[in-house]
Design a protein around this motif. Structure first.
Motif, PDB file in Angstrom:
ATOM      1  N   THR A  52      21.072   8.195  11.130  1.00 44.89           N
ATOM      2  CA  THR A  52      19.707   8.502  10.708  1.00 44.89           C
ATOM      3  C   THR A  52      19.285   7.555   9.591  1.00 44.89           C
ATOM      4  OG1 THR A  52      20.076  10.825  11.200  1.00 44.89           O
ATOM      5  CG2 THR A  52      18.184  10.303   9.803  1.00 44.89           C
ATOM      6  N   VAL A  53      18.155   6.924   9.783  1.00 49.07           N
ATOM      7  CA  VAL A  53      17.578   6.076   8.740  1.00 49.07           C
ATOM      8  C   VAL A  53      16.100   6.397   8.653  1.00 49.07           C
ATOM      9  CG1 VAL A  53      16.900   3.721   8.179  1.00 49.07           C
ATOM     10  CG2 VAL A  53      19.228   4.188   8.864  1.00 49.07           C
ATOM     11  N   ILE A  54      15.654   6.711   7.462  1.00 49.37           N
ATOM     12  CA  ILE A  54      14.246   7.044   7.288  1.00 49.37           C
ATOM     13  C   ILE A  54      13.577   5.953   6.466  1.00 49.37           C
ATOM     14  CG2 ILE A  54      12.628   8.697   6.275  1.00 49.37           C
ATOM     15  CD1 ILE A  54      14.843  10.838   6.729  1.00 49.37           C
ATOM     16  N   VAL A  55      12.615   5.287   7.055  1.00 52.02           N
ATOM     17  CA  VAL A  55      11.812   4.305   6.326  1.00 52.02           C
ATOM     18  C   VAL A  55      10.349   4.642   6.576  1.00 52.02           C
ATOM     19  CG1 VAL A  55      11.193   1.891   6.054  1.00 52.02           C
ATOM     20  CG2 VAL A  55      13.574   2.505   6.512  1.00 52.02           C
ATOM     21  N   ASP A  56       9.637   5.005   5.519  1.00 48.51           N
ATOM     22  CA  ASP A  56       8.218   5.337   5.649  1.00 48.51           C
ATOM     23  C   ASP A  56       7.416   4.076   5.955  1.00 48.51           C
ATOM     24  OD1 ASP A  56       8.941   7.850   4.839  1.00 48.51           O
ATOM     25  OD2 ASP A  56       8.522   7.423   2.715  1.00 48.51           O
ATOM     26  N   THR A  57       6.383   4.254   6.746  1.00 43.62           N
ATOM     27  CA  THR A  57       5.507   3.120   7.050  1.00 43.62           C
ATOM     28  C   THR A  57       4.959   2.500   5.768  1.00 43.62           C
ATOM     29  OG1 THR A  57       4.884   4.234   9.075  1.00 43.62           O
ATOM     30  CG2 THR A  57       3.474   2.422   8.377  1.00 43.62           C
ATOM     31  N   ALA A  58       4.672   3.356   4.783  1.00 43.67           N
ATOM     32  CA  ALA A  58       4.100   2.867   3.523  1.00 43.67           C
ATOM     33  C   ALA A  58       5.029   1.880   2.833  1.00 43.67           C
ATOM     34  CB  ALA A  58       3.811   4.049   2.596  1.00 43.67           C
ATOM     35  N   GLN A  59       6.333   2.018   3.044  1.00 42.26           N
ATOM     36  CA  GLN A  59       7.273   1.104   2.390  1.00 42.26           C
ATOM     37  C   GLN A  59       7.015  -0.351   2.792  1.00 42.26           C
ATOM     38  OE1 GLN A  59       9.469   0.568   0.157  1.00 42.26           O
ATOM     39  NE2 GLN A  59       9.249   2.642  -0.619  1.00 42.26           N
ATOM     40  N   HIS A  60       6.658  -0.560   4.045  1.00 47.33           N
ATOM     41  CA  HIS A  60       6.453  -1.931   4.513  1.00 47.33           C
ATOM     42  C   HIS A  60       5.229  -2.572   3.852  1.00 47.33           C
ATOM     43  CE1 HIS A  60       9.496  -1.068   7.426  1.00 47.33           C
ATOM     44  NE2 HIS A  60       8.767  -0.200   8.080  1.00 47.33           N
ATOM     45  N   HIS A  61       4.334  -1.711   3.393  1.00 48.49           N
ATOM     46  CA  HIS A  61       3.064  -2.224   2.886  1.00 48.49           C
ATOM     47  C   HIS A  61       2.877  -1.931   1.398  1.00 48.49           C
ATOM     48  CE1 HIS A  61       2.173  -2.919   7.076  1.00 48.49           C
ATOM     49  NE2 HIS A  61       2.449  -1.656   7.339  1.00 48.49           N
ATOM     50  N   SER A  62       3.969  -1.671   0.695  1.00 51.04           N
ATOM     51  CA  SER A  62       3.823  -1.369  -0.729  1.00 51.04           C
ATOM     52  C   SER A  62       3.264  -2.599  -1.446  1.00 51.04           C
ATOM     53  CB  SER A  62       5.172  -0.975  -1.329  1.00 51.04           C
ATOM     54  OG  SER A  62       6.008  -2.108  -1.475  1.00 51.04           O
ATOM     55  N   PRO A  63       2.431  -2.390  -2.471  1.00 49.03           N
ATOM     56  CA  PRO A  63       1.805  -3.524  -3.163  1.00 49.03           C
ATOM     57  C   PRO A  63       2.817  -4.528  -3.691  1.00 49.03           C
ATOM     58  CG  PRO A  63       0.784  -1.459  -3.810  1.00 49.03           C
ATOM     59  CD  PRO A  63       1.954  -1.086  -2.963  1.00 49.03           C
ATOM     60  N   VAL A  64       3.911  -4.046  -4.264  1.00 50.54           N
ATOM     61  CA  VAL A  64       4.882  -4.978  -4.839  1.00 50.54           C
ATOM     62  C   VAL A  64       5.537  -5.810  -3.737  1.00 50.54           C
ATOM     63  CG1 VAL A  64       6.802  -3.317  -4.858  1.00 50.54           C
ATOM     64  CG2 VAL A  64       6.800  -5.208  -6.455  1.00 50.54           C
ATOM     65  N   ARG A  65       5.788  -5.191  -2.603  1.00 47.74           N
ATOM     66  CA  ARG A  65       6.409  -5.931  -1.500  1.00 47.74           C
ATOM     67  C   ARG A  65       5.444  -6.974  -0.950  1.00 47.74           C
ATOM     68  NH1 ARG A  65      10.988  -3.995   0.419  1.00 47.74           N
ATOM     69  NH2 ARG A  65      10.597  -1.794   0.172  1.00 47.74           N
ATOM     70  N   ARG A  66       4.177  -6.594  -0.863  1.00 48.97           N
ATOM     71  CA  ARG A  66       3.198  -7.558  -0.342  1.00 48.97           C
ATOM     72  C   ARG A  66       2.983  -8.707  -1.312  1.00 48.97           C
ATOM     73  NH1 ARG A  66      -1.571  -3.743   1.558  1.00 48.97           N
ATOM     74  NH2 ARG A  66      -2.733  -5.669   1.416  1.00 48.97           N
ATOM     75  N   LEU A  67       2.948  -8.389  -2.606  1.00 50.58           N
ATOM     76  CA  LEU A  67       2.779  -9.450  -3.610  1.00 50.58           C
ATOM     77  C   LEU A  67       3.954 -10.412  -3.556  1.00 50.58           C
ATOM     78  CD1 LEU A  67       1.383 -10.717  -6.048  1.00 50.58           C
ATOM     79  CD2 LEU A  67       2.636  -9.117  -7.519  1.00 50.58           C
ATOM     80  N   ARG A  68       5.158  -9.847  -3.522  1.00 51.69           N
ATOM     81  CA  ARG A  68       6.355 -10.692  -3.469  1.00 51.69           C
ATOM     82  C   ARG A  68       6.326 -11.569  -2.220  1.00 51.69           C
ATOM     83  NH1 ARG A  68      10.371  -6.805  -3.521  1.00 51.69           N
ATOM     84  NH2 ARG A  68      10.419  -6.577  -5.750  1.00 51.69           N
ATOM     85  N   ASN A  69       5.887 -10.986  -1.138  1.00 52.11           N
ATOM     86  CA  ASN A  69       5.830 -11.732   0.118  1.00 52.11           C
ATOM     87  C   ASN A  69       4.821 -12.878   0.029  1.00 52.11           C
ATOM     88  OD1 ASN A  69       7.149 -11.689   2.632  1.00 52.11           O
ATOM     89  ND2 ASN A  69       5.221 -11.171   3.620  1.00 52.11           N
TER      90      ASN A  69
END
Ligand code: SF4
Length: 183
Positions: A52-69
């Motif tokens: 079981t692995v739970i990853v929320d959709t919001a995690q992919h689009h978090s502001p810090v992740r998008r900025l880093r990207n």
């Protein structure tokens, strides 16, 4: 190293990385650097072996992740050199060697030890990951260099200009940064 099954790869490496990703504890880009479809296929693989692995959709689009990207665009050539190095040395018998190359290359662009930037629980797990997915690189690191520095040293030796300013490690003023403990 004993061959790992798909389930063992998933439980030893990808489950802890996904868990840290969900908690925002990695430097990894959206979907771990995969496409959305590729990430879904990974989730399906977890389910197929009862993990079981739970990853929320919001995690992919978090502001810090998008900025880093967004900032990573400036380091695209470096990222590509790391990917090329890793792909050249990957284990064809492993199930997730492409993913391993992707996350390691992205992890190298972070600022902490590589195992931390990937979200692995400790440094030995990263060494196990190298031993399985990149056995030739694992064997080449016979002086137990810090993994990030080791990879950049490989790029330096092939003509890059990343970390090495001295003709040999023994003469180098930043020796401790390459060979110090990685805790
Ligand atoms: S100790 Fe110096 S020469 Fe050796 S890998 Fe590190 S930066 Fe390069």
């Amino acid at each position: 190293m004993t061959a790992l099954t798909r389930a063992q790869e998933l439980s030893q490496f990808w489950q802890p990385i996904c868990h840290s990703y969900q908690q925002g504890l990695t430097v990894l880009p959206p979907f771990l650097g995969l496409s959305a479809e590729g990430f879904q296929a990974l989730c399906d693989d977890f389910a197929s072996v009862g993990l079981t692995v739970i990853v929320d959709t919001a995690q992919h689009h978090s502001p810090v992740r998008r900025l880093r990207n967004d900032l990573l665009v400036m380091r695209e050539p470096e990222l590509q050199e790391l990917l090329d190095l890793l792909h050249q040395h990957s284990n064809p018998d492993a199930h997730y060697q492409q993913l391993a190359a992707t996350v390691i290359a992205y992890g190298c662009l972070g600022s902490q030890h590589l195992w931390k930037d990937l979200g692995l629980p400790e440094r030995p797990r990263l060494s196990q990951l190298f031993a399985w997915y990149f056995p030739a690189l694992f064997q080449r690191n016979d002086r137990n260099m810090r993994w990030k520095r080791f990879l950049y040293k490989q790029l330096c030796e092939s003509g890059g200009d990343y970390v090495c300013r001295a003709p040999s490690c023994e003469q180098c003023s930043t020796y401790a940064e390459c060979f110090g403990p990685e805790s």
